[in-house]
Design an enzyme around this catalytic site. Structure first.
Site, PDB file in Angstrom:
ATOM      1  N   ASP A 292      39.400  20.244 -32.564  1.00  0.00           N
ATOM      2  CA  ASP A 292      39.605  19.944 -33.947  1.00  0.00           C
ATOM      3  C   ASP A 292      40.924  20.589 -34.971  1.00  0.00           C
ATOM      4  O   ASP A 292      39.098  20.574 -36.149  1.00  0.00           O
ATOM      5  CB  ASP A 292      38.091  19.158 -33.913  1.00  0.00           C
ATOM      6  CG  ASP A 292      38.748  17.908 -34.838  1.00  0.00           C
ATOM      7  OD1 ASP A 292      39.489  17.424 -35.267  1.00  0.00           O
ATOM      8  OD2 ASP A 292      37.122  17.233 -35.555  1.00  0.00           O
TER       9      ASP A 292
ATOM     10  N   GLY B 185      29.931  11.323 -42.935  1.00  0.00           N
ATOM     11  CA  GLY B 185      30.693  11.816 -41.691  1.00  0.00           C
ATOM     12  C   GLY B 185      30.073  10.604 -40.799  1.00  0.00           C
ATOM     13  O   GLY B 185      28.925  10.189 -41.482  1.00  0.00           O
ATOM     14  N   GLY B 186      30.859  11.061 -39.889  1.00  0.00           N
ATOM     15  CA  GLY B 186      29.971   9.574 -38.751  1.00  0.00           C
ATOM     16  C   GLY B 186      29.134  10.392 -38.361  1.00  0.00           C
ATOM     17  O   GLY B 186      27.961   8.977 -38.005  1.00  0.00           O
ATOM     18  N   TYR B 187      29.481  11.575 -38.630  1.00  0.00           N
ATOM     19  CA  TYR B 187      28.130  12.064 -37.453  1.00  0.00           C
ATOM     20  C   TYR B 187      26.623  12.192 -38.406  1.00  0.00           C
ATOM     21  O   TYR B 187      25.512  12.065 -37.834  1.00  0.00           O
ATOM     22  CB  TYR B 187      28.623  13.282 -37.640  1.00  0.00           C
ATOM     23  CG  TYR B 187      27.994  14.742 -36.883  1.00  0.00           C
ATOM     24  CD1 TYR B 187      27.929  14.666 -35.850  1.00  0.00           C
ATOM     25  CD2 TYR B 187      26.210  15.233 -37.633  1.00  0.00           C
ATOM     26  CE1 TYR B 187      26.638  15.954 -35.082  1.00  0.00           C
ATOM     27  CE2 TYR B 187      26.093  16.004 -37.056  1.00  0.00           C
ATOM     28  CZ  TYR B 187      25.544  16.553 -35.933  1.00  0.00           C
ATOM     29  OH  TYR B 187      24.810  17.360 -35.410  1.00  0.00           O
ATOM     30  N   GLY B 188      26.973  11.558 -39.630  1.00  0.00           N
ATOM     31  CA  GLY B 188      25.721  12.566 -40.431  1.00  0.00           C
ATOM     32  C   GLY B 188      26.093  12.347 -41.915  1.00  0.00           C
ATOM     33  O   GLY B 188      26.796  12.593 -42.417  1.00  0.00           O
TER      34      GLY B 188
ATOM     35  N   LYS C  78      23.886  20.256 -41.382  1.00  0.00           N
ATOM     36  CA  LYS C  78      24.518  18.979 -41.073  1.00  0.00           C
ATOM     37  C   LYS C  78      23.137  18.372 -40.205  1.00  0.00           C
ATOM     38  O   LYS C  78      22.399  18.436 -39.198  1.00  0.00           O
ATOM     39  CB  LYS C  78      25.984  19.357 -39.923  1.00  0.00           C
ATOM     40  CG  LYS C  78      26.069  18.333 -39.092  1.00  0.00           C
ATOM     41  CD  LYS C  78      27.811  19.035 -38.825  1.00  0.00           C
ATOM     42  CE  LYS C  78      28.454  17.946 -37.580  1.00  0.00           C
ATOM     43  NZ  LYS C  78      29.006  18.776 -37.019  1.00  0.00           N
TER      44      LYS C  78
ATOM     45  N   GLY D  27      28.614  16.467 -47.798  1.00  0.00           N
ATOM     46  CA  GLY D  27      29.295  15.596 -47.983  1.00  0.00           C
ATOM     47  C   GLY D  27      29.478  14.397 -46.430  1.00  0.00           C
ATOM     48  O   GLY D  27      27.756  14.207 -46.184  1.00  0.00           O
TER      49      GLY D  27
END
Ligand SMILES: *[C@@H]1O[C@H](CO)[C@@H](O)[C@H](O)[C@H]1NC(C)=O
Ligand SMILES: *[C@@H]1O[C@H](CO)[C@@H](O)[C@H](O)[C@H]1NC(C)=O
Ligand SMILES: *[C@@H]1O[C@H](CO)[C@@H](O)[C@H](O)[C@H]1NC(C)=O
Ligand SMILES: *[C@@H]1O[C@H](CO)[C@@H](O)[C@H](O)[C@H]1NC(C)=O
Ligand SMILES: *[C@@H]1O[C@H](CO)[C@@H](O)[C@H](O)[C@H]1NC(C)=O
Length: 943
Positions: free
Chosen positions: A728, A613-616, A632, A611
């Site tokens: 969230d 996302g903007g986070y990493g 993550k 996966g």
């Protein structure tokens, strides 16, 4: 009496002692080995120095029952030095393999001739020079003789003709001169080697003619590699009668005269006669139906029309006939051969129309410098792989500027593809394929990868890279193997795994004959001194650091009890600039090193990314104890990442609930910030609802998911201390485990409700569009009821099975509108409801569930129920309708069809700014079968 007994005991002990002594290596052999060791100046395996008993303990030594040394194998050890004469004292030796030790050289001792039992002699890729000793001819048992890739000079000793048992004879890639010895002229010679299957003499300076009697039909020869020498005279006709011949390379010599008839060579795959001075008729290859690679380029044949066998050899992949005097028009049928990949017919007199029919872009055709006047192609062939420059057709104004007419001589055919692996200490060895059939390796890469992976799987499970290069007209494939769960391979692993030298590995046939060269491997840290200094300095710094922490702690007496333990993984917190506030406080999370996590993810290989996302990026990994984890890894330098990192570790390490994703640990090292979670195999709720076909959540399962996630959130709101607002909540943050138990994930945006008065925060609005509480959005006042609103949207998703914002419609408004039109009965819902639910019909408790969902999305927070109330309500709905609510963590009434669930193993973890589609990754990457899938296995899975 007692004395006597004692004496007896002593005697028995002595007896036992002497028995042990006799189990030691034969003293003559041990002395010989020690003498060998003396001549090796570097990288002798440590075991040789540590122990006195070669048979029992030395790497690379095998002994028989009489403790005689039978095998000496130090392949690829980076040894340096020479080979002692005392090798001749190991008279029981059957295997001697010192291949791939570039540092071992000097002249080869004639004493090897004393090894009367030797069956395998492999000194491939060392640096031996001088003559090949004629004493090798005394090795009457020899089966495998590999002296290739050294610097031998002088003539081939005729005595090698006495090796009557030899099947593999490889003297290639040396500086040998003179003729191939034969029995009539030299007393003994290669014509006597009736058992030989391999004559590999390529890349030398051999000269003279090859007499006809060198070959006869009773020989077993499969591979004749005489290429790149200075042979002259005619090609012996006797080659045409070798019944088993598969590869014949005579290219790059000075052969003259006509090519003899070879039509009886029905097993021949590869025929390369290029770059000689052959004359006479163009060879007639009719009937040689196994031919795959034919190269007759640059000879002086009598000019002729295109031969008929062009279209009859249907296995042909590579056809090269540059500058051989071909004329006439190429038959269209040639290009319809599905196996054909590479055609070079440049510098001939081909004329007329080049009619290629439905040619594909996979076929490379070079017909430069001919007399072709026009071009006919019937499909969307782009011309990328056609070379036409130097033909009249290119004078045509239309074509002249197009790709086929521009000279591409320097451009490589295809950039060879690579499958690479990254690790600190890969073992690298090159397989040199000496006569591949294909002209284009691209197509055959996967088969080789799969084949090699299965061969080496026990040593380097799915950690194999291949890097291709064409060099010297041979195909080089570098194998790069990464060690698993260890820093580097040890001697015995290299000996047992990568000793492909002895031809134990059979590649796909199309790759033809090969040999192997290992690259020097760093078995030890060269920098051990430097490391030691580093450790000492490091500990000094640590001591100083701790002292400072101590002083700080004394000063901050009030907060001293909160200071973390001595080996504070966050010692560097704040030094990065992006880290905000105090270092995270951890209760039960484990601190992983960067190395740990690299190992668990194969160095963060792309294939393990599940996966992003903007986070990493989120990677799947496996700990040495077998536990599956999701890591993550935040993008380096992301501010938001720093804050979220801290929040999430603090929260997750404190909360433990079966409906919340558990934090296993974290890593904070070298600017890396990583969170390690338990791996939840069945992906997200959103995927289960509408992401992937084949997964059907029935009504009771949906109720259970609603209940699970409500319980998780209720825990955060009411039982965590201090309470936590998730901020969230959405269907991509609800994960399903193997029992379909829902777990709430991603606390990156969460806020602690600790210092605030009434659990109200004034914050910058964060969250995901579609789930955002309108009240919070307008007032910026965050309360637990904002989570309730988002959860209400999730409840509606369970009914509608569409993302909250879909085709520019908002789920909350859609449902409300539908209900208004349907007069508050859920008949009106028909248009928006999940058809799957409508089909099943039995929707017990649906009305109450719908009512609850709508309460959750009331405009005013005060009108919404609390998470605790929601939990109780869903429990009542389920109990009233006879659906078990699964109070204990292990019991579950929801049996899972594992086959359907197999289709959905994805993994989420997003941050607020990422829409759910950011996780729409290739589902193949998520299948988990106990091992990391290799590239090859994925390809073969045919998803
Ligand atoms: C090898 O054998 C020879 C002759 O038997 C002997 O002279 C020599 O010492 C032996 N070498 C070693 C190292 O034992
Ligand atoms: C070994 O080979 C050499 C040279 O080829 C020869 O002179 C010698 O007699 C041979 N020794 C034995 C024991 O066969
Ligand atoms: C090929 O084999 C056939 C039958 O075995 C034989 O008659 C013929 O002479 C052979 N041709 C050549 C060129 O050796
Ligand atoms: C090539 O050989 C085949 C069969 O041996 C024969 O039929 C054919 O005529 C030959 N072609 C030429 C051009 O000699
Ligand atoms: C070479 O590798 C094979 C496995 O591929 C193994 O069975 C054999 O023992 C190895 N040989 C040596 C000498 O270690």
């Amino acid at each position: 009496m007692v004395k006597r007994r004692l004496f007896l005991l002593l005697f028995l002990c002595l007896l036992a002692g002497s028995r042990i002594a006799s189990a030691d290596t034969n003293p003559q052999d041990a002395a010989a080995l020690r003498s060998l060791m003396k001549k090796w100046t570097k990288n002798v395996p440590a075991s040789w120095r540590k122990s006195n008993d070669p048979c029992a303990r030395w790497d690379g030594i095998t002994c028989d029952r009489n403790s005689r040394v039978t095998s000496l194998n130090l392949f690829g050890m980076n040894l340096e030095g020479t080979l002692s004469d005392d090798i001749g004292n190991l008279t029981e030796l059957t295997v001697l393999d010192l291949s791939s030790n570039r540092g071992v050289g000097g002249t080869l001792t004639p004493a090897i001739g004393k090894l009367a039992n030797l069956r395998i002699l492999a000194l491939i890729g060392c640096s031996f020079s001088g003559n090949v000793p004629s004493e090798l001819g005394n090795l009457s048992q020899l089966d495998f003789l590999g002296l290739n890739s050294n610097q031998f000079t002088g003539k081939i000793p005729p005595s090698l003709g006495k090796l009557s048992k030899v099947t593999w004879l490889d003297l290639a890639d040396n500086q040998l001169t003179g003729p191939i010895p034969n029995s009539r002229d030299h007393g003994s010679g290669f014509d006597q080697l009736l058992k030989a299957q391999h004559f590999h003499l390529n890349k030398n300076k051999l000269q003279g003619s090859v007499p006809d009697f060198l070959f006869n039909s009773s020989m077993d020869l499969k591979h004749i590699l005489f290429d790149r020498n200075n042979f002259n005279g005619s090609i012996p006709a006797s080659i045409g009668v070798l019944p088993k011949l598969e590869v014949l390379r005579l290219n790059d010599n000075a052969f003259t005269g006509p090519v003899p008839a070879m039509n009886n060579l029905t097993k021949l795959h590869v025929l390369m006669l290029s770059n000689n001075k052959l004359s006479g008729l163009m060879p007639n290859l009719t009937g040689m139906d196994m031919l795959e690679n034919v190269d007759l380029s640059n000879n002086s044949f009598i000019p002729s029309e295109v031969p008929s066998w062009f279209t009859s050899l249907i296995k042909l992949m590579t056809l090269k006939m540059q500058s051989v005097g071909l004329s006439g028009q190429l038959p269209q049928k040639l290009f319809s051969n599905p196996n054909l990949q590479y055609v070079v017919l440049s510098d001939n007199q081909l004329n007329g129309v080049l009619d290629m029919g439905n040619i594909s872009d996979e076929l490379h055709v070079d017909v430069r410098n001919n007399k072709i006047i026009s071009l006919a192609v019937y499909n969307s062939f782009t011309g990328e792989t056609l070379e036409l420059a130097g033909n009249p057709v290119c004078g045509d104004s239309l074509l002249s500027s197009m790709k086929p007419c521009t000279d591409l001589t320097t451009e490589p055919l295809h950039k060879p593809p690579s499958i690479d692996v990254q690790c600190a200490n890969p073992f690298v060895e090159t397989i040199v394929f000496r006569a591949p059939s294909f002209g284009d390796v691209v197509k055959f890469l996967p088969s080789l990868q799969a084949n090699l992976s299965s061969k080496l799987n026990s040593c380097t499970p799915n950690n194999l890279g291949l890097v291709y290069s064409n060099d010297d007209a041979y195909l080089n494939v570098d194998i790069r193997a990464c060690p698993v769960n260890q820093k580097r391979f040890n001697y015995s692993q290299v000996l047992n795994c990568f000793n492909l030298t002895l031809q134990t590995y059979k590649p796909p046939e199309i790759f033809g004959p090969y040999y192997v060269k290992a690259h020097p491997y760093p078995f030890h840290d060269k920098t051990s001194r430097a490391v030691l200094i580093g450790v000492v300095t490091g500990s000094l710094l640590l001591v100083i650091g701790l002292t400072l922490v101590g002083v700080y702690a004394v000063r901050q007496k009030k907060r001293a009890q909160k200071l973390v333990s001595i080996n504070d993984p966050f010692a560097s917190w704040g030094s990065m600039g992006q880290d905000i506030g105090e270092a995270p406080k951890i209760k039960s999370a484990r601190c992983f090193t960067l190395e740990d996590l690299k190992l668990s993810t194969n160095d963060f290989r792309e294939i393990n990314a599940i996966g992003a996302g903007g986070y990493g990026t989120v990677y799947r990994g496996k700990l040495p104890d077998g536990q599956l984890i999701a890591i993550k890894r935040s993008k380096q330098g992301s501010m938001q990442g720093g804050l979220e990192f801290k929040t999430e570790i603090e929260l997750l390490s404190r909360v433990h609930h079966k409906n919340l994703v558990g934090l296993v640990g974290f890593c904070f090292e070298k600017g890396e910030r990583m969170l390690v979670y338990e791996f939840i195999p069945n992906g997200t709720l959103s995927e289960a609802l509408y992401g992937i076909k084949g997964v059907q959540l029935d009504w009771s399962r949906r109720l259970k998911i609603a209940l699970d996630s409500a319980r998780g959130l209720a825990y955060l709101h009411d039982h965590a201390d201090p309470p936590i607002i998730h901020r969230d909540v959405k269907s991509t943050n609800i994960l399903l485990d193997e029992r379909m138990t829902a777990k709430v994930a991603d606390f990156g945006l969460s806020l602690l409700v600790s210092d605030s008065e009434e659990g109200q925060f004034c914050t910058n609005v964060k969250g995901t569009l579609g789930y955002l509480d309108p009240e919070y959005y307008m007032t910026q006042q965050l309360t637990a009821k904002s989570d309730v609103y988002s959860f209400g949207v999730v409840l509606l998703e369970l009914i509608v099975a569409q993302p909250p914002i879909h085709k520019q419609k908002y789920i909350v408004r859609e449902v409300k509108t539908a209900l208004d039109m349907g007069d508050q009965t859920y008949c009106g819902l028909k248009d928006v409801m999940d058809p799957v639910l409508q089909k099943t019909g039995d929707l017990r408790g649906f009305a109450r569930f719908l009512k609850l969902a709508l309460q959750c999305v009331e405009d005013l927070g005060t009108d919404r129920p609390s998470m605790n109330t929601i939990v109780r309500e869903i429990e009542v709905i389920m109990q009233d309708n006879g659906i078990r609510t699964g109070m204990s963590s292990t019991s579950s009434s929801f049996s899972i069809d594992s086959r359907t669930m197999m289709a959905a193993p994805k993994y989420p973890y997003s941050n607020a700014s990422t829409s759910s589609t950011a996780f729409d990754m290739d589902s193949r990457a998520f299948e988990y079968s106990g091992k990391f899938p290799s590239e090859g296995s994925l390809k073969n899975r045919g998803t």
